[in-house]
Design a protein around this motif. Sequence first.
Motif, mmCIF file in Angstrom:
data_model
loop_
_atom_site.group_PDB
_atom_site.id
_atom_site.type_symbol
_atom_site.label_atom_id
_atom_site.label_comp_id
_atom_site.label_asym_id
_atom_site.label_seq_id
_atom_site.Cartn_x
_atom_site.Cartn_y
_atom_site.Cartn_z
ATOM 1 N N LEU A 106 0.816 -1.209 0.000
ATOM 2 C CA LEU A 106 0.000 0.000 0.000
ATOM 3 C C LEU A 106 0.856 1.267 0.000
ATOM 4 C CD1 LEU A 106 -2.577 -1.047 2.750
ATOM 5 C CD2 LEU A 106 -2.684 -1.505 0.295
ATOM 6 N N ARG A 107 0.243 2.361 -0.477
ATOM 7 C CA ARG A 107 0.885 3.676 -0.369
ATOM 8 C C ARG A 107 1.031 4.040 1.102
ATOM 9 N NH1 ARG A 107 0.789 7.149 -5.191
ATOM 10 N NH2 ARG A 107 1.550 8.689 -3.698
ATOM 11 N N HIS A 113 -10.066 11.696 4.858
ATOM 12 C CA HIS A 113 -10.497 13.089 4.961
ATOM 13 C C HIS A 113 -10.664 13.553 6.408
ATOM 14 C CE1 HIS A 113 -12.396 12.421 0.724
ATOM 15 N NE2 HIS A 113 -11.104 12.679 0.647
ATOM 16 N N ASP A 114 -10.819 12.614 7.340
ATOM 17 C CA ASP A 114 -10.945 12.986 8.755
ATOM 18 C C ASP A 114 -9.587 13.082 9.444
ATOM 19 O OD1 ASP A 114 -10.268 10.321 8.884
ATOM 20 O OD2 ASP A 114 -12.137 9.654 9.816
ATOM 21 N N GLY A 115 -8.496 12.950 8.665
ATOM 22 C CA GLY A 115 -7.153 13.095 9.215
ATOM 23 C C GLY A 115 -6.537 11.816 9.732
ATOM 24 N N THR A 116 -7.293 10.716 9.757
ATOM 25 C CA THR A 116 -6.750 9.444 10.225
ATOM 26 C C THR A 116 -5.944 8.776 9.118
ATOM 27 O OG1 THR A 116 -8.793 8.269 9.626
ATOM 28 C CG2 THR A 116 -8.619 9.119 11.878
ATOM 29 N N ASP A 117 -5.065 7.846 9.517
ATOM 30 C CA ASP A 117 -4.150 7.214 8.563
ATOM 31 C C ASP A 117 -4.829 6.103 7.767
ATOM 32 O OD1 ASP A 117 -2.011 8.788 9.310
ATOM 33 O OD2 ASP A 117 -1.359 7.387 10.884
ATOM 34 N N PHE A 118 -4.513 6.071 6.472
ATOM 35 C CA PHE A 118 -4.851 4.907 5.657
ATOM 36 C C PHE A 118 -3.715 3.903 5.803
ATOM 37 C CE2 PHE A 118 -3.728 2.719 1.711
ATOM 38 C CZ PHE A 118 -4.840 1.887 1.576
ATOM 39 N N ASN A 119 -4.073 2.646 6.102
ATOM 40 C CA ASN A 119 -3.061 1.595 6.253
ATOM 41 C C ASN A 119 -3.700 0.225 6.049
ATOM 42 O OD1 ASN A 119 -4.498 1.131 8.664
ATOM 43 N ND2 ASN A 119 -3.089 2.426 9.858
ATOM 44 N N ALA A 120 -2.921 -0.814 6.280
ATOM 45 C CA ALA A 120 -3.400 -2.178 6.038
ATOM 46 C C ALA A 120 -4.574 -2.529 6.946
ATOM 47 C CB ALA A 120 -2.253 -3.165 6.237
ATOM 48 N N GLU A 121 -4.545 -2.067 8.186
ATOM 49 C CA GLU A 121 -5.649 -2.368 9.102
ATOM 50 C C GLU A 121 -6.961 -1.771 8.595
ATOM 51 O OE1 GLU A 121 -5.815 -4.428 11.448
ATOM 52 O OE2 GLU A 121 -3.694 -4.882 11.756
ATOM 53 N N ALA A 122 -6.886 -0.603 7.949
ATOM 54 C CA ALA A 122 -8.098 0.016 7.381
ATOM 55 C C ALA A 122 -8.669 -0.848 6.264
ATOM 56 C CB ALA A 122 -7.777 1.416 6.858
ATOM 57 N N TYR A 164 1.719 -1.614 6.062
ATOM 58 C CA TYR A 164 1.323 -1.244 4.706
ATOM 59 C C TYR A 164 1.337 -2.426 3.739
ATOM 60 C CZ TYR A 164 1.610 3.525 6.409
ATOM 61 O OH TYR A 164 1.407 4.686 7.127
ATOM 62 N N THR A 165 1.088 -3.619 4.249
ATOM 63 C CA THR A 165 0.989 -4.812 3.394
ATOM 64 C C THR A 165 -0.260 -5.597 3.763
ATOM 65 O OG1 THR A 165 3.414 -4.966 3.293
ATOM 66 C CG2 THR A 165 2.158 -6.877 2.549
ATOM 67 N N VAL A 166 -1.066 -5.920 2.747
ATOM 68 C CA VAL A 166 -2.292 -6.705 2.942
ATOM 69 C C VAL A 166 -2.179 -8.002 2.154
ATOM 70 C CG1 VAL A 166 -4.792 -6.788 2.605
ATOM 71 C CG2 VAL A 166 -3.715 -4.651 3.250
ATOM 72 N N GLU A 167 -2.603 -9.089 2.759
ATOM 73 C CA GLU A 167 -2.551 -10.388 2.098
ATOM 74 C C GLU A 167 -3.956 -10.984 2.028
ATOM 75 O OE1 GLU A 167 0.875 -13.342 2.707
ATOM 76 O OE2 GLU A 167 -0.774 -14.200 3.888
ATOM 77 N N PHE A 168 -4.402 -11.286 0.811
ATOM 78 C CA PHE A 168 -5.682 -11.944 0.584
ATOM 79 C C PHE A 168 -5.426 -13.425 0.317
ATOM 80 C CE2 PHE A 168 -6.536 -7.565 -0.508
ATOM 81 C CZ PHE A 168 -7.840 -7.338 -0.093
ATOM 82 N N THR A 169 -6.112 -14.289 1.045
ATOM 83 C CA THR A 169 -6.042 -15.732 0.793
ATOM 84 C C THR A 169 -7.413 -16.198 0.325
ATOM 85 O OG1 THR A 169 -4.377 -16.002 2.533
ATOM 86 C CG2 THR A 169 -5.497 -17.988 1.768
ATOM 87 N N LEU A 170 -7.444 -16.891 -0.822
ATOM 88 C CA LEU A 170 -8.708 -17.333 -1.409
ATOM 89 C C LEU A 170 -8.925 -18.831 -1.180
ATOM 90 C CD1 LEU A 170 -8.647 -15.493 -4.880
ATOM 91 C CD2 LEU A 170 -9.185 -14.586 -2.607
#
Length: 534
Positions: A106-107, A113-122, A164-170
């Motif tokens: 992730l970037r 917009h509310d000032g909180t961080d975008f991250n993997a948990e989001a 900043y890393t997300v893992e999808f398992t299918l």
Amino acid sequence: MKKKLLLAMVSIMIASLFLAACSSGDEETKGKSGESGDKKDTLVYGRGGDSTSLDPITTTEGESYKVTINVFETLLTYGEQDTTLHPGLAEEWTPSEDGLKYTLKLREDVKFHDGTDFNAEAVVFNFERWMNGNEELFPYYTMFGGYKGDEGHVIKEVKATDEYTVEFTLKRPQAPFLKNLAMSSFGIASPTALKEQGDENFSKNPVGTGPFKFAEWKANDSIVLEKNEDYYVDGQPKLNQLIFKVIPDNSARLNALSTGEIDLMDGVNPTDLEKIKSDSNLQAIERPAMNVGYVGFNVTKKPFDNVKVRQALSHAVDKQSIIDSFYSGLAVPAKNPMPDSIEGYNDEISDYEFDLDKAKKLLAEAGYPDGFKAELWAIPVARPYIPEGNKIAQVIQESWGKVGVDVEIKTVDWATYLDQAADGDYPAYMLGWTGDNGDPDNFLYTLLDKDSIGSNNYSYYANDKLHDILIEAQTEVDQEKRNELYKQAQEIIHEDAPWIPLVHSTPLLAAAADISGFVPHPTGSDYFKTVEFK
């Protein structure tokens, strides 16, 4: 002396008032036309209907996505005018060899917009929210085969392996998985805002990471977005304000464009194209075609539960006449539920030709030699695939009348129309679809599979053989094999006739001549971050 002094003081007061008025006027001009007063920085987009929600996962209709694509961002994005995959909130993505795991980087410079961080948990929070819902809450999540606990649900786990890393398992391979991630409906929302507001309030006060922030919504009138001053891309967006204005009538909307009340519009009547081209203050814009307009039958309601009735009425629609009357050549007759620009299109299928005698014969075989009475629900707003719903419904009403079917045309407002159609209330109805990701799965599975009943399958059509083919096509990663499966699926759908595919259109938009940087996308979801006035 006193008289001269008094006159001088009066003159100074008048001059001061004049300067104050000018200064006030300048401030007003800045708000509407930019810092220097010589460049407009507010764009008004005229459209036929209002949004039904500003939380993109809660809806399936395009009027909402027009707005939300500029407020929310997706993990991946599509090309400027196609559905090739490009970085979005995720900068990199890596699939495993077996197609069961996807790792997304992730970037690290993004905030909501509310000032909180975008991250993997989001990201994990959003997917957990969606997969624990249902068709009523989050209808588009069925693109992943259902919800947590459903047999068909393809996502086994979503986890943050670092900040900043997300893992999808299918559970099984899903060929369109990455293309699904880029769909407008899967915009990533602020977990903090969702927790504070709750789902219902959030749908009216959205908080994403996009180039524009939500400001105001006046129902059935306007939605106002404002520039995100903290957007992570330098120099974007170029506009200070973006307003979506509802003007239901196509001609009234064009008049508003001509007078400068709005700056851009969709839902242009194709018959108005020459008028637009002849006006030096306007420009005509064509959207790349990726849609279908159709008449659908609820196959659980009599007499449309009889396949011969559906086939008969398919023979009783003159598609070319409709195109000649309402599309000015900017459409082609449809014979399949998806356009030929989509891979896997079956061109070997022969359409139900316009043949009233054959229609009467099939009605007699179905047990309706004298016809029957029926309701046809007409789409109430201008859509790219059906620009004039009521008038097209009248043409169908007339031709069905010639084979003994007495049609009553009905309609309601757009939001109610979609709700009632989804609930299966309409025996026969008009709708259409603009593709979301360029994959055949997004037309055939999304619109006509039994898994989609209650979300996008408004015909309540279910065919087990079709379902097996569509699930196999999702799982197959070889595109040529997928194409053959989709061709088989179209043969089944054609024979069962849950729809009368009417047209594939080239949608028209119009804009003021001084607008630049607007590039319409085939999905109908348009970015405004590079749009400006010359």
